[in-house]
Design an enzyme around this catalytic site. Structure first.
Site, PDB file in Angstrom:
ATOM      1  N   ARG A   9       0.774  -1.264   0.000  1.00 55.90           N
ATOM      2  CA  ARG A   9       0.000   0.000   0.000  1.00 55.90           C
ATOM      3  C   ARG A   9       0.792   1.294   0.000  1.00 55.90           C
ATOM      4  O   ARG A   9       0.177   2.355   0.151  1.00 55.90           O
ATOM      5  CB  ARG A   9      -0.964   0.036   1.193  1.00 55.90           C
ATOM      6  N   ASN A  58      -0.688  -1.975  -7.326  1.00 58.08           N
ATOM      7  CA  ASN A  58      -1.895  -1.133  -7.245  1.00 58.08           C
ATOM      8  C   ASN A  58      -1.845  -0.202  -6.035  1.00 58.08           C
ATOM      9  O   ASN A  58      -2.718  -0.204  -5.178  1.00 58.08           O
ATOM     10  CB  ASN A  58      -3.170  -1.986  -7.229  1.00 58.08           C
ATOM     11  N   LYS A  77       2.667  -7.309 -13.834  1.00 55.67           N
ATOM     12  CA  LYS A  77       1.394  -7.825 -13.322  1.00 55.67           C
ATOM     13  C   LYS A  77       0.253  -7.244 -14.140  1.00 55.67           C
ATOM     14  O   LYS A  77       0.206  -6.035 -14.377  1.00 55.67           O
ATOM     15  CB  LYS A  77       1.239  -7.397 -11.852  1.00 55.67           C
ATOM     16  N   HIS A 120      -3.940 -11.550 -12.792  1.00 58.24           N
ATOM     17  CA  HIS A 120      -5.187 -11.655 -12.018  1.00 58.24           C
ATOM     18  C   HIS A 120      -6.264 -11.984 -13.042  1.00 58.24           C
ATOM     19  O   HIS A 120      -6.664 -11.117 -13.830  1.00 58.24           O
ATOM     20  CB  HIS A 120      -5.492 -10.346 -11.297  1.00 58.24           C
ATOM     21  N   HIS A 153      -3.585 -16.560  -7.470  1.00 57.59           N
ATOM     22  CA  HIS A 153      -4.742 -16.922  -6.624  1.00 57.59           C
ATOM     23  C   HIS A 153      -5.868 -17.640  -7.380  1.00 57.59           C
ATOM     24  O   HIS A 153      -6.966 -17.118  -7.520  1.00 57.59           O
ATOM     25  CB  HIS A 153      -5.296 -15.714  -5.860  1.00 57.59           C
ATOM     26  N   ASP A 205      -1.431 -13.152  -0.982  1.00 59.94           N
ATOM     27  CA  ASP A 205      -2.301 -12.057  -1.435  1.00 59.94           C
ATOM     28  C   ASP A 205      -2.685 -11.166  -0.248  1.00 59.94           C
ATOM     29  O   ASP A 205      -3.841 -10.785  -0.083  1.00 59.94           O
ATOM     30  CB  ASP A 205      -3.545 -12.582  -2.159  1.00 59.94           C
ATOM     31  N   GLY A 262     -10.390  -7.844  -0.100  1.00 57.77           N
ATOM     32  CA  GLY A 262      -9.024  -8.174   0.312  1.00 57.77           C
ATOM     33  C   GLY A 262      -8.934  -8.414   1.798  1.00 57.77           C
ATOM     34  O   GLY A 262      -9.717  -7.861   2.575  1.00 57.77           O
TER      35      GLY A 262
HETATM   36  O1  DOR Z   1      -9.184  -8.989  -2.905  1.00 56.40           O
HETATM   37  C1  DOR Z   1      -8.279  -8.405  -3.478  1.00 56.40           C
HETATM   38  N1  DOR Z   1      -7.691  -7.347  -2.945  1.00 56.40           N
HETATM   39  N2  DOR Z   1      -7.895  -8.836  -4.682  1.00 56.40           N
HETATM   40  C2  DOR Z   1      -7.069  -8.113  -5.458  1.00 56.40           C
HETATM   41  O2  DOR Z   1      -6.822  -8.513  -6.560  1.00 56.40           O
HETATM   42  C3  DOR Z   1      -6.527  -6.828  -4.975  1.00 56.40           C
HETATM   43  C4  DOR Z   1      -6.508  -6.797  -3.514  1.00 56.40           C
HETATM   44  C5  DOR Z   1      -6.245  -5.411  -2.967  1.00 56.40           C
HETATM   45  O3  DOR Z   1      -5.290  -4.775  -3.405  1.00 56.40           O
HETATM   46  O4  DOR Z   1      -6.979  -4.993  -2.092  1.00 56.40           O
END
Ligand code: DOR
Length: 442
Positions: free
Chosen positions: A64, A94, A147, A179, A232, A303, A322
């Protein structure tokens, strides 16, 4: 006095490539110098009664930083990693901004220096705009590869159409992490989401959404002669298909999809169980174990995708997808070993040897002379309960809190430095970028 070794691990059961052996390991200059070491050492760690595994490499975490550091950052995420016995991580793109340029990769590497507790590499995110540059970007030192998000998840990284996917796959040579959820199918099915009911998440993002995307990317990868790694995987049907395409495709399963069943998880955890691709049924979970036994998954990734409890408290489907997991990955898998679902050798294959083989990591993934002295030291017999107070993730929660497990990480050693022992951290974060064959020799 000149000692033979900087560090010796004595009295433990060492999981060598050929299997477990009761022996001592000598470390010099951050590398394994001798197995069956007899000389003296600056520091000696007594590992009597403990098992020494090759360092666990988690090839899918979201830490993050930059931009979303109220959920996690590189320091707190990597602290969670080493407390859970993880010695190296690949971090996802991301963030805010997305990690989709050379400047963004350099920025992450600079932020990681002296703050990350474990070794690390960063994925570069594919977009419809940067396809032409990816061949160069994937060769930057410290880069884990490219990715692709085929379906939208947290953030706005998305390459969903075949023509754009083909352009991304044509740019570069390293294995591309995918993904695989089909964006068009999911967009057409948003009516399946039941407001306030997270158990409708796998109905919306159904098996076919995942299978369709995996089928499409396999065909595109074959046409482009590009190797892929499907992240995943949640359906037995995809694992069966991936098992027929091992020449171009490797794949990952997660501990949460191997542990949780939707029938039980959604009523108990609500939106805390919401992730992409979703937690599915007990029958799916059993199917993943079947294919794990058949050798099809190459890698186990956590993940780790932290969101705050406040964010998770939003009503479905406004709640984010997530769950955190980097700290609980090895403990959960040791417990699965204790309960007889798999063997310790297979866990090592999925968390050390597998990542090395799939991504061409230099000097990690194996206990052998010349390799980095990365070790996850575990007590296979310890019975303990996951408590909230043990968790280091800034998000502060785990779907596995309260679970009693057999098997516990005791020590995390990174390039010969003891970064965690018995829950206590070293006084310095010494993580460094991971090296890759494709970058240094490709
Ligand atoms: O559940 C998820 N959360 N799947 C993802 O592909 C991204 C991740 C996130 O970054 O929160």
């Amino acid at each position: 006095m000149v000692t033979a070794f900087d560090l010796k691990l004595v009295g433990g059961t060492v999981h060598l490539p050929g299997g477990p052996v009761r022996t001592d390991i000598g470390v010099r200059g951050g590398r394994i110098a001798a197995i069956g070491a007899t000389g003296d050492a600056g520091e000696t760690i007594d590992c009597t009664g403990l098992d020494i595994l090759p360092g666990v490499i988690d090839t899918q975490v979201h830490f993050r930083e930059p931009g979303l550091t109220h959920k996690e950052d590189l320091e707190s995420g990597s602290r969670a990693a080493v407390l859970g016995g993880v010695t190296a991580v690949f971090e996802m793109p991301n963030t805010k901004p997305n990690t989709d340029s050379a400047a963004a990769i350099e920025h992450k590497l600079a932020r990681a220096r002296h703050r990350m507790w474990c070794d690390h590499a960063f994925y570069v995110g594919a977009t419809n705009l940067n396809a032409a540059e990816l061949a160069e970007l994937e060769r930057l030192p410290g880069t884990a590869g490219v990715k692709i998000f085929m379906g939208a998840s947290t953030g706005d990284l998305l390459v969903s159409e075949d023509s754009n996917l083909a352009r991304v796959l044509a740019s570069g040579h390293r294995r591309v992490a995918i993904h695989a959820e089909d964006e068009a199918r999911m967009n057409a099915r948003t009516g399946e989401r039941v407001p306030g009911d997270a158990s409708s998440h796998p109905v919306w993002r159904d098996d076919e959404s995942a299978l369709l995307a995996t089928r499409r990317i396999l065909a595109l990868a074959r046409a482009a002669k590009r190797r892929i790694h499907v992240l995943h995987v949640t359906t037995p049907a995809e694992l069966e298909l991936l098992g027929q395409n091992k020449d171009i495709a490797t794949c990952e399963v997660t501990p949460q999809h191997l542990t949780l069943a939707g029938e039980e998880a959604y009523p108990r955890l609500g939106t805390l169980a919401q992730m992409n691709p979703p937690i599915r049924s007990g029958a799916h979970r059993d199917g993943l174990w079947h294919w794990l036994g058949q050798g099809v998954p190459d890698i186990l990734g956590s993940d780790h995708a932290p969101h705050t409890l406040e964010e998770k408290a939003k009503s479905y489907p406004d709640s984010p997808s997530g769950m955190p997991g980097v700290q609980t990955m090895l403990p959960l898998m040791l417990n699965h070993v204790a309960e007889g679902r798999t063997t310790l050798a297979r866990v090592i294959d999925l968390t050390s040897a597998g990542p090395q083989r799939v991504f061409g990591i230099i000097g990690k993934g194996r206990i052998a002379v010349g390799y980095d002295a990365d070790f996850s030291v575990v007590d296979l017999k310890a019975r303990w309960t996951i408590e909230e107070s043990w968790l280091a993730s800034r998000s502060g929660w785990s779907p596995f809190t309260g679970m009693t497990l057999t098997g516990r990480p005791i020590g995390t050693i990174v390039r010969g430095r003891r970064v965690m022992w018995d829950g206590a951290l070293a006084d310095m974060a010494i993580g460094e970028p991971i090296r890759f064959e494709a970058i240094e020799f490709g």
